[in-house]
Design an enzyme around this catalytic site. Structure first.
Site, PDB file in Angstrom:
ATOM      1  N   GLY A  93       4.444  12.911   1.472  1.00 25.67           N
ATOM      2  CA  GLY A  93       4.595  11.507   1.841  1.00 25.67           C
ATOM      3  C   GLY A  93       3.979  10.518   0.875  1.00 25.67           C
ATOM      4  O   GLY A  93       3.849  10.771  -0.328  1.00 25.67           O
ATOM      5  N   ILE A 137       7.406  -3.814   5.388  1.00 20.60           N
ATOM      6  CA  ILE A 137       6.322  -3.597   6.348  1.00 20.60           C
ATOM      7  C   ILE A 137       5.576  -4.896   6.628  1.00 20.60           C
ATOM      8  O   ILE A 137       5.267  -5.218   7.779  1.00 20.60           O
ATOM      9  CB  ILE A 137       5.350  -2.516   5.833  1.00 20.60           C
ATOM     10  N   GLU A 156       3.204 -13.771  -1.317  1.00 23.14           N
ATOM     11  CA  GLU A 156       4.094 -12.883  -2.067  1.00 23.14           C
ATOM     12  C   GLU A 156       4.150 -13.308  -3.532  1.00 23.14           C
ATOM     13  O   GLU A 156       4.285 -14.491  -3.840  1.00 23.14           O
ATOM     14  CB  GLU A 156       5.492 -12.917  -1.446  1.00 23.14           C
ATOM     15  N   VAL A 190      -2.831 -13.156  -5.372  1.00 25.93           N
ATOM     16  CA  VAL A 190      -4.150 -13.083  -4.744  1.00 25.93           C
ATOM     17  C   VAL A 190      -5.168 -12.663  -5.805  1.00 25.93           C
ATOM     18  O   VAL A 190      -4.969 -11.672  -6.514  1.00 25.93           O
ATOM     19  CB  VAL A 190      -4.155 -12.079  -3.574  1.00 25.93           C
ATOM     20  N   LEU A 266      12.168   6.222   2.714  1.00 22.62           N
ATOM     21  CA  LEU A 266      12.542   5.899   4.086  1.00 22.62           C
ATOM     22  C   LEU A 266      12.571   7.204   4.876  1.00 22.62           C
ATOM     23  O   LEU A 266      12.964   8.246   4.351  1.00 22.62           O
ATOM     24  CB  LEU A 266      13.922   5.239   4.142  1.00 22.62           C
ATOM     25  N   ALA A 267      12.187   7.146   6.148  1.00 25.12           N
ATOM     26  CA  ALA A 267      12.128   8.362   6.961  1.00 25.12           C
ATOM     27  C   ALA A 267      13.485   9.049   7.044  1.00 25.12           C
ATOM     28  O   ALA A 267      13.588  10.278   6.903  1.00 25.12           O
ATOM     29  CB  ALA A 267      11.617   8.025   8.365  1.00 25.12           C
ATOM     30  N   HIS A 392      35.564  -4.328  22.148  1.00 21.72           N
ATOM     31  CA  HIS A 392      35.389  -5.761  22.390  1.00 21.72           C
ATOM     32  C   HIS A 392      34.863  -5.981  23.808  1.00 21.72           C
ATOM     33  O   HIS A 392      35.350  -5.354  24.747  1.00 21.72           O
ATOM     34  CB  HIS A 392      36.724  -6.488  22.218  1.00 21.72           C
TER      35      HIS A 392
END
Length: 405
Positions: A93, A137, A156, A190, A266-267, A392
């Site tokens: 992971g 996230i 950001e 930052v 991605l999982a 529909h």
């Protein structure tokens, strides 16, 4: 989901349902989240047991490759166990990236700075939350805490939020959350943290934001250290395990799947990558394809995308046409999304007359996008898609409307 229910309660008057004295028990929500997670984990463990898989929970270390196979040592409490396998699948992971910004390490130790892992267990709603990083996230957590009452600021570095998401979609998502009170500081860097502030630079000037908690969400990196990859010579590429389309590493009989290979992170991608690896281990040829993997941002409204964006299509020199349609062309969407301003954007390869990309913002996009993935994966012609019958009224009809328009 709890935040969505709260939003429905707060804004139910738009649908003729008025709620007074709404209470949100965040501590209960966290406890329920833990219960759901435990249920899912228990289900997986039971499935493993039913299939006679031995599950060993401990710290593993790859020791060496011998004539017998790969030797792995596992520290289980106070004991060391040795396992040998002829083949190995690595699926370690990823972990949150922690940048070397002054004040971050101290903030983590004090509980002032959180990653996505810690914030999911936070039982107190912060009055002011700063999210560093406007990716998937970060936006999902910003959406949640905005709904339950936090004053949220997103900082950001790039000129847009949501990373590689289609420009028009990310712009609309930001506009939606600005209306709900989230402040976005784009093209901002930052520089340091204090015990109560985040200091950042933008346009040559320095600014600060007061906050109770900080979510560090600038991305994730593959976990490739601490378990002995170097002992068998596994090759890395920009910090990730390098694999081919069959999931094979440079070491014979060693495979890697999931975030550790840095491909998609991605999982649902990991599930498929693992299947490809196992199929090839068992002698069944299989290859991994990434062009039709769906992406979802679980904000409210949801964002769901798959395939090429206009930016990537241009980079690849694809001759494409694009149609953007308001989600209001779907009667179901109008009925369930008062004041909704979602869109559906469709990209078509003009040379082959095939669907190559779809990008949506609006609920419930996440439940629709798999159908688009199927169309792209199977290279369906536009004329064939036009012959499909959509139920529909459903929001999924927006895809049919977009293609016909």
């Amino acid at each position: 989901h709890s935040a969505k229910v709260l939003d429905y309660a707060k804004y139910g008057g738009k649908y003729g349902v008025k709620c007074d004295a709404i209470e949100y028990d965040h501590k209960f929500v966290v406890a329920r989240k833990n219960k759901v997670v435990n249920t899912l984990v228990s289900g997986i463990k039971m499935k493993l047991k039913m299939n006679k898989v031995t599950l060993v929970e401990g710290q593993a270390m790859i020791l060496e490759r011998t004539l017998e196979g790969f030797k792995v040592q596992v520290q289980v409490q106070d004991q060391e166990e040795i396992y040998i396998g002829k083949r190995m699948l690595i699926a370690t992971g990823s972990t949150s990236i922690i940048p070397p910004i002054p004040g971050v390490e101290v903030g983590i130790k004090k509980g002032f700075v959180l990653t996505n892992k810690e914030i999911l267990d936070l039982e107190i709603i912060p009055k002011k939350l700063v999210v560093i990083g406007g990716g998937v996230i970060g936006l999902e957590m910003a959406s949640y805490y905005n709904s339950i009452g936090s004053q949220v600021t997103v900082i950001e570095m790039l000129s847009k939020i949501a990373g590689g998401t289609d420009y028009d979609i990310s712009k609309l998502l930001m506009k939606h959350y600005e209306k709900k009170g989230i402040e976005f500081k784009l093209e901002s860097k930052v520089t340091r943290l204090t015990d109560t502030q985040v200091i950042y630079e933008a346009n040559g000037s320095e600014y600060q934001v007061d906050c109770d908690k900080v979510l560090m969400s600038i991305g994730r990196r593959p976990v490739t250290t601490g378990y002995g990859l170097e002992n068998i010579g596994v090759e890395l590429d920009r910090g990730a395990i390098k694999v081919d389309e069959q999931g094979r590493t440079n070491v014979v009989n060693v495979y890697a799947a999931g975030d550790v290979n840095g491909k998609s992170m991605l999982a649902h991608t990991a599930y498929r990558e693992a299947e490809v690896c196992v199929n090839n281990i068992l002698g069944k040829k299989d290859v991994m394809r990434y062009h039709a993997i769906p992406n979802v941002i679980y904000t409210n409204p949801e964002v769901a995308t798959v395939g090429e964006t206009e930016e990537t299509a241009k980079e690849k020199g694809i001759n494409y046409s694009v149609t953007t349609l308001k989600m209001n062309y779907s009667g179901r969407y109008v009925a369930e999304n008062e004041d909704g301003d979602g869109i559906c954007k469709v990209l078509i390869d003009k040379k082959y007359n095939r669907l190559i990309g779809v990008h949506m913002i609006g609920n419930p996009s996440s439940e629709i996008i798999f159908g688009v993935s199927l169309m792209i994966e199977t290279e369906m012609k536009i004329d064939d898609i036009k012959e499909l019958v959509f139920p529909h009224p459903t929001v999924s009809e927006i895809l049919r409307e977009s293609i016909f328009s």
